[in-house]
Write an enzyme that holds these catalytic residues in place. Structure first.
Site, PDB file in Angstrom:
ATOM      1  N   ARG A  55       9.702   4.462  -6.624  1.00 21.77           N
ATOM      2  CA  ARG A  55       9.093   5.406  -7.748  1.00 21.77           C
ATOM      3  C   ARG A  55       9.244   6.776  -7.252  1.00 21.77           C
ATOM      4  O   ARG A  55      10.032   7.325  -6.162  1.00 21.77           O
ATOM      5  CB  ARG A  55       7.362   5.272  -7.759  1.00 21.77           C
ATOM      6  CG  ARG A  55       6.979   5.190  -6.259  1.00 21.77           C
ATOM      7  CD  ARG A  55       5.375   5.127  -6.023  1.00 21.77           C
ATOM      8  NE  ARG A  55       5.127   4.740  -4.630  1.00 21.77           N
ATOM      9  CZ  ARG A  55       4.842   6.258  -3.917  1.00 21.77           C
ATOM     10  NH1 ARG A  55       5.013   7.644  -4.349  1.00 21.77           N
ATOM     11  NH2 ARG A  55       4.323   5.815  -2.667  1.00 21.77           N
ATOM     12  N   SER A  68       0.052   6.048   3.312  1.00 28.20           N
ATOM     13  CA  SER A  68      -0.362   6.045   4.472  1.00 28.20           C
ATOM     14  C   SER A  68      -1.695   5.291   4.976  1.00 28.20           C
ATOM     15  O   SER A  68      -2.279   5.553   5.961  1.00 28.20           O
ATOM     16  CB  SER A  68      -0.230   7.233   5.396  1.00 28.20           C
ATOM     17  OG  SER A  68       1.082   7.833   5.541  1.00 28.20           O
ATOM     18  N   GLY A  94      -4.214   2.845   5.738  1.00 25.18           N
ATOM     19  CA  GLY A  94      -4.163   1.743   6.657  1.00 25.18           C
ATOM     20  C   GLY A  94      -3.064   1.630   7.952  1.00 25.18           C
ATOM     21  O   GLY A  94      -2.957   0.811   8.532  1.00 25.18           O
ATOM     22  N   GLY A 134       0.819  -1.280  -0.057  1.00 26.57           N
ATOM     23  CA  GLY A 134       0.016  -0.070  -0.042  1.00 26.57           C
ATOM     24  C   GLY A 134       0.989   1.596   0.014  1.00 26.57           C
ATOM     25  O   GLY A 134       1.914   1.353   0.153  1.00 26.57           O
TER      26      GLY A 134
END
Length: 408
Positions: free
Chosen positions: A280, A158, A160, A155
């Protein structure tokens, strides 16, 4: 003469338009492949060519790019979206184009696997455990010791992620992650992690070259919602060198070293401790801050790399650039928001953007979705940039009314 196309797999809210425009400046014809092109307003606004395709399906992407290859010379393929970046690497390999190593991207995007590889390389990281259910979360937290951070192993932004300071918060967030409120793309896997305390810094890297380090500032715990960033970070030469050294060591440990990455580390009592490596460009307006601070356009240089041209990471100057996010302070309905034009008129402010309009329902989630706007400023000094941001942000105000309950 055959037209040179540049394929963008998915877009992003922050840098998608910049990729499209940079490709055009380089004489390329940008084409965006997306599972849902309507997610990106700039594509329709700019009249950009888009094709709907399942971007999680490598075979579908290969078929679409092969079809495009009948009409264009495909100069390169890339993406700014982490969720499809490994697939992009596989796509580039299929067509013998420049791109990231897909296996390295996949390993890096799994936070547990990433921790294992960094630990094996002797890179300082927080203590961690993997958990798949509530009992394992509790056992891991007891072994590490509260407070701990709970986060999904996969994920971004931030989502969760929460600091759990006591057993009640631990149980509450475990239920949130496992009880249906969090969306999992596969079986639930939770990283239980020691809370490494200290200021957070992020090192922007292209290939194996560090561009600069920014200082990050969070809002109120227990969530990790960024309040702002400043380029360059106010560090001593020794601190700067140690953070860069450990960040570049991460590239080697994870098999990265092609294209953009950024490494987040906290400066603790034992020096820099790596929190996360991301294969990335950093999200948000970070690439714009780098351009304002150093004169380096990482979006353009990424495209050059993808099409096999020589990149140029030389810094043109050394200024201070910063962003402050406007963050919703309560749930409810946005009545009004104003002052953006006055903020934009402050000398040194280079960008003011509001993300919401009046009558928008605001439901805070403890992640990037809590932002309602941002202000970017730049100047020759950090002190001056901070003062500009403070003055500009103070000019923006809004009102949020509580949601009406039943019977009201």
């Amino acid at each position: 003469m055959e037209r040179r196309a540049f394929i963008l797999v998915e877009g992003t809210k922050w840098d998608g338009l910049r990729y499209v425009q940079a490709a055009q400046r380089l004489g390329l014809h940008p084409i965006t492949l997306s599972a849902d092109p309507s997610r990106y307003d700039y594509l329709a606004a700019e009249g950009m060519q888009t094709i709907r395709v399942d971007t999680d399906n490598l075979d579908a992407l290969i078929r679409e790019c092969s079809r495009l290859g009948e009409s264009y010379s495909i100069a390169g393929i890339t993406s700014a979206a982490e969720s499809v970046y490994a697939t992009v690497g596989k796509l580039c390999r299929h067509f013998d184009l420049h791109g990231p190593n897909p296996a390295s991207i996949e390993r890096c995007c799994d936070k547990f696997t990433q921790r294992q590889l960094l630990a094996e390389a002797g890179i300082p990281i927080p203590s961690y455990r993997l958990a798949a259910n509530a009992a394992e979360v509790q056992r891991a937290a007891a072994e590490i010791g509260l407070p701990v951070i709970l986060k999904p192993t996969k994920g971004i932004n931030s989502i969760g992620v929460r600091l759990c300071r006591n057993t009640d918060e631990l149980a509450e967030h475990t239920i949130h992650l496992l009880g249906g409120k969090h969306t999992w793309r596969s079986s639930p896997r939770i990283l239980v992690e020691e809370f490494a305390q200290g200021p957070l810094y992020s090192t922007d890297i292209m290939g194996n070259e560090a561009i600069g380090i920014c200082a990050a500032e969070f809002g109120l715990l227990p969530y990790f919602v960024y309040r702002g960033f400043t380029h360059p970070a106010p560090l001593t030469d020794d601190e700067n060198e140690r953070i860069i050294d450990v960040s570049l060591s991460c590239m080697q440990a994870l098999g990265l070293g092609w294209g953009p990455s950024f490494v987040e580390a906290r400066w603790t009592k034992r020096g820099p401790v790596v929190i996360e490596v991301n294969p990335r460009l950093a999200g948000g307006p970070n690439s714009r801050l780098i351009q304002r601070a150093y004169g380096v356009d990482l979006v353009t240089e990424h495209i050059k790399l993808a099409i096999g041209e020589q990149w140029d990471l030389r810094k043109r100057y050394s200024h201070s650039a910063g962003v402050r996010f406007l963050i919703a302070d309560r749930d409810g309905t946005l009545d009004w928001i104003s002052g953006d034009s006055q903020a934009a008129a402050v000398p040194g402010v280079v960008e003011v953007e509001l993300y919401v309009e009046p009558k928008t329902p605001i439901v805070r989630k403890g992640d990037y979705q809590d932002y309602i706007g941002h202000v970017i400023a730049a100047s020759p000094s950090q002190t001056r940039t901070a003062a500009i941001l403070e003055r500009a942000v103070d000019l923006v105000s809004w009102s949020i009314s509580p949601f009406l309950t039943a019977g009201e």
